[in-house]
Design a protein around this motif. Structure first.
Motif, PDB file in Angstrom:
ATOM      1  N   PHE A  94      -4.687   2.557   8.442  1.00 37.75           N
ATOM      2  CA  PHE A  94      -4.212   2.536   9.824  1.00 37.75           C
ATOM      3  C   PHE A  94      -3.053   3.505  10.081  1.00 37.75           C
ATOM      4  N   ARG A  95      -2.672   4.228   9.033  1.00 38.92           N
ATOM      5  CA  ARG A  95      -1.612   5.243   9.153  1.00 38.92           C
ATOM      6  C   ARG A  95      -0.313   4.654   9.681  1.00 38.92           C
ATOM      7  N   VAL A  96       0.152   3.616   9.015  1.00 37.51           N
ATOM      8  CA  VAL A  96       1.436   3.027   9.365  1.00 37.51           C
ATOM      9  C   VAL A  96       2.319   3.006   8.122  1.00 37.51           C
ATOM     10  N   VAL A  97       3.592   2.825   8.332  1.00 38.32           N
ATOM     11  CA  VAL A  97       4.542   2.817   7.221  1.00 38.32           C
ATOM     12  C   VAL A  97       4.456   1.494   6.465  1.00 38.32           C
ATOM     13  N   ASN A  98       4.413   1.586   5.146  1.00 41.77           N
ATOM     14  CA  ASN A  98       4.483   0.393   4.302  1.00 41.77           C
ATOM     15  C   ASN A  98       5.916   0.290   3.789  1.00 41.77           C
ATOM     16  N   SER A  99       6.745  -0.372   4.573  1.00 44.05           N
ATOM     17  CA  SER A  99       8.175  -0.437   4.279  1.00 44.05           C
ATOM     18  C   SER A  99       8.460  -1.155   2.970  1.00 44.05           C
ATOM     19  N   ALA A 100       9.494  -0.701   2.292  1.00 40.25           N
ATOM     20  CA  ALA A 100       9.880  -1.310   1.017  1.00 40.25           C
ATOM     21  C   ALA A 100      10.499  -2.683   1.207  1.00 40.25           C
ATOM     22  N   ASN A 101      10.892  -3.007   2.427  1.00 42.60           N
ATOM     23  CA  ASN A 101      11.500  -4.321   2.663  1.00 42.60           C
ATOM     24  C   ASN A 101      10.902  -5.056   3.856  1.00 42.60           C
ATOM     25  N   LYS A 102       9.715  -4.611   4.324  1.00 35.18           N
ATOM     26  CA  LYS A 102       9.100  -5.267   5.472  1.00 35.18           C
ATOM     27  C   LYS A 102       7.600  -5.466   5.279  1.00 35.18           C
ATOM     28  N   GLY A 103       7.180  -5.789   4.058  1.00 36.18           N
ATOM     29  CA  GLY A 103       5.777  -6.044   3.790  1.00 36.18           C
ATOM     30  C   GLY A 103       5.489  -7.533   3.645  1.00 36.18           C
ATOM     31  N   TYR A 104       4.254  -7.844   3.287  1.00 34.30           N
ATOM     32  CA  TYR A 104       3.840  -9.242   3.146  1.00 34.30           C
ATOM     33  C   TYR A 104       4.626  -9.948   2.047  1.00 34.30           C
ATOM     34  N   SER A 105       4.846  -9.252   0.933  1.00 32.61           N
ATOM     35  CA  SER A 105       5.605  -9.870  -0.166  1.00 32.61           C
ATOM     36  C   SER A 105       7.021 -10.198   0.284  1.00 32.61           C
ATOM     37  N   ASN A 106       7.644  -9.289   1.045  1.00 31.87           N
ATOM     38  CA  ASN A 106       8.989  -9.543   1.564  1.00 31.87           C
ATOM     39  C   ASN A 106       9.005 -10.709   2.546  1.00 31.87           C
ATOM     40  N   TYR A 134       8.004  -8.244  10.999  1.00 31.20           N
ATOM     41  CA  TYR A 134       7.202  -7.690   9.906  1.00 31.20           C
ATOM     42  C   TYR A 134       5.796  -7.279  10.337  1.00 31.20           C
ATOM     43  N   ILE A 135       5.436  -7.578  11.557  1.00 32.07           N
ATOM     44  CA  ILE A 135       4.094  -7.253  12.048  1.00 32.07           C
ATOM     45  C   ILE A 135       4.080  -5.861  12.685  1.00 32.07           C
ATOM     46  N   VAL A 136       3.137  -5.050  12.241  1.00 33.51           N
ATOM     47  CA  VAL A 136       2.987  -3.692  12.772  1.00 33.51           C
ATOM     48  C   VAL A 136       1.890  -3.692  13.835  1.00 33.51           C
ATOM     49  N   ARG A 139      -2.415   1.371  16.545  1.00 30.69           N
ATOM     50  CA  ARG A 139      -2.947   2.053  17.734  1.00 30.69           C
ATOM     51  C   ARG A 139      -4.323   1.518  18.110  1.00 30.69           C
ATOM     52  N   GLN A 140      -4.997   0.885  17.149  1.00 33.37           N
ATOM     53  CA  GLN A 140      -6.341   0.359  17.398  1.00 33.37           C
ATOM     54  C   GLN A 140      -6.321  -1.014  18.069  1.00 33.37           C
ATOM     55  N   GLY A 141      -5.128  -1.593  18.238  1.00 33.51           N
ATOM     56  CA  GLY A 141      -5.035  -2.849  18.976  1.00 33.51           C
ATOM     57  C   GLY A 141      -5.020  -4.110  18.151  1.00 33.51           C
ATOM     58  N   ILE A 142      -4.961  -3.964  16.821  1.00 37.53           N
ATOM     59  CA  ILE A 142      -4.828  -5.166  15.992  1.00 37.53           C
ATOM     60  C   ILE A 142      -3.452  -5.170  15.340  1.00 37.53           C
ATOM     61  N   ASP A 143      -2.999  -6.344  14.964  1.00 33.36           N
ATOM     62  CA  ASP A 143      -1.725  -6.475  14.274  1.00 33.36           C
ATOM     63  C   ASP A 143      -1.950  -6.435  12.767  1.00 33.36           C
ATOM     64  N   LEU A 144      -1.011  -5.805  12.067  1.00 33.68           N
ATOM     65  CA  LEU A 144      -1.146  -5.629  10.618  1.00 33.68           C
ATOM     66  C   LEU A 144       0.148  -5.993   9.906  1.00 33.68           C
ATOM     67  N   ILE A 145       0.005  -6.727   8.810  1.00 30.89           N
ATOM     68  CA  ILE A 145       1.126  -6.931   7.899  1.00 30.89           C
ATOM     69  C   ILE A 145       0.787  -6.175   6.612  1.00 30.89           C
ATOM     70  N   PRO A 146       1.411  -5.011   6.374  1.00 28.56           N
ATOM     71  CA  PRO A 146       1.149  -4.265   5.138  1.00 28.56           C
ATOM     72  C   PRO A 146       1.576  -5.072   3.920  1.00 28.56           C
ATOM     73  N   ASN A 147       1.108  -4.656   2.743  1.00 30.27           N
ATOM     74  CA  ASN A 147       1.383  -5.455   1.547  1.00 30.27           C
ATOM     75  C   ASN A 147       2.831  -5.427   1.095  1.00 30.27           C
ATOM     76  N   GLY A 148       3.538  -4.326   1.343  1.00 30.39           N
ATOM     77  CA  GLY A 148       4.922  -4.220   0.903  1.00 30.39           C
ATOM     78  C   GLY A 148       5.014  -3.891  -0.579  1.00 30.39           C
ATOM     79  N   PRO A 149       6.197  -4.006  -1.168  1.00 25.00           N
ATOM     80  CA  PRO A 149       6.369  -3.679  -2.587  1.00 25.00           C
ATOM     81  C   PRO A 149       5.707  -4.707  -3.493  1.00 25.00           C
ATOM     82  N   THR A 150       5.268  -4.255  -4.660  1.00 22.85           N
ATOM     83  CA  THR A 150       4.637  -5.172  -5.615  1.00 22.85           C
ATOM     84  C   THR A 150       5.701  -6.038  -6.283  1.00 22.85           C
TER      85      THR A 150
END
Length: 256
Positions: A94-106, A134-136, A139-150
């Protein structure tokens, strides 16, 4: 329902085929997954859908992303969670940022901190704020929570009471939640997440995933008292003049 690869598409564009062209055999294939899920258990609400695979490279993330788009086309409020804390790639699709402190694990950890430090009366407000942060919005109209740091302990984090409470809160916010999980074989993350899901879909690759591997996955699900709702056969080439399936309730798609 099978189709050819779109060789002219750029790699990242090719992952969101449903968004590019709504009148293809692929679109109908994805919609058939949505339809069959609706009819698979009429008396059961299919709100949380878990998608996994037997092994890496079968296209689970591709199917997850396009199925989320299919539900969005039904005017559903859709959330896609990248719960593959080891090698997730929904942020790339989805071409969004996977933040080091704003992912699903965080988010799971932050929920834990909020629960531990706030009174019960104020937890909901704190969690609501954290979740939205934490929800991104794609542009396609859905909400995404990236995985974040392992994290050092992905299984323990996913199996935690905090994650269970988080999923329960998200269910109040969305009509449909798609969870993109790790492959099953060799990793227990996806099995742990089945305790939160209403349907479990296995993605396999045409001419790549052996029946033996599917049988192993089925056995693991059975031993964990979880069930497979259906199987998506991915990477089927229409030029072969036919298709095959492992189960009678199989579905069809293809990844680049």
């Amino acid at each position: 329902m099978i189709f050819k690869k779109k060789e002219s598409l750029k790699p990242k564009q090719a992952d969101l085929l449903l968004n590019l062209n709504k009148k293809t055999s692929f679109t109908e294939s994805i919609k058939s997954i949505r339809t069959n899920l609706a009819f698979s258990e009429v008396d059961k609400k299919m709100q949380v859908i878990l998608i996994t695979s037997a092994q890496l490279g079968d296209g689970k993330s591709f199917i997850s992303a396009n199925l989320a788009l299919a539900y969005k086309d039904e005017d559903k409020k859709v959330l896609l969670i990248d719960a593959d804390l080891r090698c997730g790639r929904q942020n790339q699709i989805f071409r969004v940022v996977n933040s080091a402190n704003k992912g699903y694990s965080n988010l799971i950890l932050n929920y834990q901190e909020a629960s531990a430090s706030k009174s019960k009366k104020s937890v909901d407000k704190a969690v609501d704020f954290d979740i939205k942060d934490y929800i991104v919005k794609t542009r396609q109209g859905i909400d995404l929570i990236p995985n974040g740091p392992t994290p050092p302990n992905p299984i323990e984090l996913l199996a935690s009471n905090n994650n269970e409470k988080l999923i329960a809160q998200l269910k109040k916010m969305y009509d449909i939640i798609i969870i993109d999980c790790t492959p099953v074989l060799g990793i227990s993350d996806a099995i742990v997440m089945t305790k939160y899901s209403d349907a479990n879909i296995l993605v396999v690759s045409n001419k790549r995933t052996k029946l033996e591997l599917v049988s192993r996955v089925e056995k693991i699900f059975s031993q964990s008292h979880a069930s497979l709702t259906g199987v998506v056969i991915n990477k089927v080439d229409v030029s072969e003049g036919g298709y095959y399936g492992y189960y009678s309730n199989s579905y069809y798609g293809e990844s680049e």
